[in-house]
Design a protein around this motif. Structure first.
Motif, short mmCIF file in Angstrom:
data_model
loop_
_atom_site.label_atom_id
_atom_site.label_comp_id
_atom_site.label_asym_id
_atom_site.label_seq_id
_atom_site.Cartn_x
_atom_site.Cartn_y
_atom_site.Cartn_z
N ARG A 1 3.86 12.12 1.32
CA ARG A 1 4.22 11.66 2.66
C ARG A 1 4.05 12.78 3.68
O ARG A 1 3.76 12.51 4.84
N HIS A 2 4.22 14.01 3.22
CA HIS A 2 4.05 15.17 4.10
C HIS A 2 3.26 16.23 3.35
O HIS A 2 3.44 16.39 2.13
N VAL B 1 0.85 -1.18 0.00
CA VAL B 1 0.00 0.00 0.00
C VAL B 1 0.89 1.24 0.00
O VAL B 1 1.76 1.37 0.86
N GLN C 1 -4.79 9.26 12.63
CA GLN C 1 -4.00 8.95 13.82
C GLN C 1 -3.50 10.25 14.43
O GLN C 1 -2.66 10.94 13.85
N LEU D 1 -1.72 12.25 11.33
CA LEU D 1 -1.22 11.28 10.34
C LEU D 1 -2.44 10.57 9.77
O LEU D 1 -3.25 10.03 10.51
N LEU E 1 -6.22 4.99 16.83
CA LEU E 1 -6.57 5.22 15.44
C LEU E 1 -8.10 5.35 15.30
O LEU E 1 -8.85 4.58 15.91
N LEU F 1 -3.75 7.54 7.60
CA LEU F 1 -3.32 6.22 7.15
C LEU F 1 -4.38 5.60 6.26
O LEU F 1 -5.57 5.65 6.55
N TYR G 1 -7.91 6.06 7.87
CA TYR G 1 -7.84 6.24 9.31
C TYR G 1 -7.15 7.57 9.61
O TYR G 1 -6.28 8.01 8.87
N PHE H 1 -1.46 -1.69 5.90
CA PHE H 1 -1.43 -0.24 5.96
C PHE H 1 -0.36 0.36 5.05
O PHE H 1 0.68 -0.24 4.81
N GLY H 2 -0.63 1.59 4.60
CA GLY H 2 0.37 2.40 3.93
C GLY H 2 1.20 3.17 4.95
O GLY H 2 0.93 3.11 6.15
N PRO H 3 2.19 3.93 4.48
CA PRO H 3 3.09 4.65 5.38
C PRO H 3 2.49 5.94 5.93
O PRO H 3 3.08 6.56 6.81
N GLY H 4 1.35 6.35 5.43
CA GLY H 4 0.69 7.52 5.96
C GLY H 4 1.11 8.83 5.31
O GLY H 4 2.18 8.95 4.70
N THR H 5 0.24 9.83 5.46
CA THR H 5 0.55 11.21 5.08
C THR H 5 0.48 12.06 6.33
O THR H 5 -0.55 12.08 7.02
N ARG H 6 1.59 12.72 6.66
CA ARG H 6 1.63 13.62 7.81
C ARG H 6 1.10 14.97 7.37
O ARG H 6 1.71 15.63 6.53
#
Lengths: 113, 116
Positions: free
Chosen positions: A9-10, A4, A37, A88, A43, A90, A35, A104-109
């Motif tokens: 990312r940011h 994923v 976080q 974050l 979460l 996810l 999600y 899960f993916g690495p998320g967007t901050r």
């Protein structure tokens, strides 16, 4: 790519901006999730899609708008966010919305100024 | 309300030693699934181990094992021979039916530090 992935990312945005988060899964899954976080909190499930149809919306404010054009892609459109939306975000996918393990993916901050 | 409680916000372990992270949950369901996820600084949530509630045998994955006590609603994670790469946030979660599909309910997490 495998698994994923999420882009960007940011992300830093003002309260009047419009931006979109992208999620892509390369696992052949039928279900996708967003999600949120936040620090010191569990979460929070925001949206669930199964076979490109939204099946759950956990009372999320309308300034968050999901889109699932196909089973591999999921977007989260953002507009007129508030500073408390900084978190974050996810994305996850699973074979279906049953008892399957979610990946899960690495998320967007996200930072909202 | 269905909840997951991780009572240890932070834990520390010496490299090569064993550490146990605790988790309790509250559900009225009899059929559910339990998970431990690991989130390193890279933020990628990675599945560590999964346990089906109907199975009495505790799940194991290499150095990771669980102690599942269904009556007590307890699901602890044991990490043996701890390694520096084990340092991360660990989240306990359980899957349960909610509305038209299942939901994963997460705890607040335990931050594990590994000392060399």
């Amino acid at each position: 790519e495998t698994g994923v992935t999420q882009t960007p990312r940011h992300l830093v945005m003002g309260m009047t901006n419009k931006k979109s988060l992208k999620c892509e899964q390369h696992l052949g899954h039928n279900a996708m999730y967003w999600y949120k976080q936040s620090a010191k909190k569990p979460l929070e499930l925001m949206f669930v899609y199964s076979l490109e149809e939204r099946v759950e919306n956990n009372s999320v404010p309308s300034r968050f708008s999901p889109e699932c054009p196909n089973s591999s892609h999921l977007f989260l459109h953002l507009h007129t966010l508030q500073p408390e939306d900084s978190a974050l975000y996810l994305c996850a996918s699973s074979q279906d919305t049953g008892r399957e393990t979610q990946y899960f993916g690495p998320g967007t901050r996200l930072l909202v100024l | 309300a269905q909840t997951v409680t991780q009572s240890q916000p932070e834990m520390s372990v010496q490299e090569a030693e064993t550490v146990t992270l605790s988790c309790t949950y509250d559900t009225s369901e009899s059929d559910y699934y339990l998970f431990w996820y690991k989130q390193p600084p890279s933020r990628q949530m990675i599945l560590v181990i999964r346990q089906e509630a109907y199975k009495q045998q505790n799940a194991t994955e290499n150095r990771f094992s669980v102690n599942f006590q269904k009556a007590a609603k307890s699901f602890s994670l044991k990490i043996s021979d701890s390694q520096l790469g084990d340092a991360a946030m660990y989240f306990c979660a359980y899957w349960v039916w909610g509305g038209s599909q299942g939901n994963l309910i997460f705890g607040k997490g335990t931050k594990l530090s590994v000392k060399p």
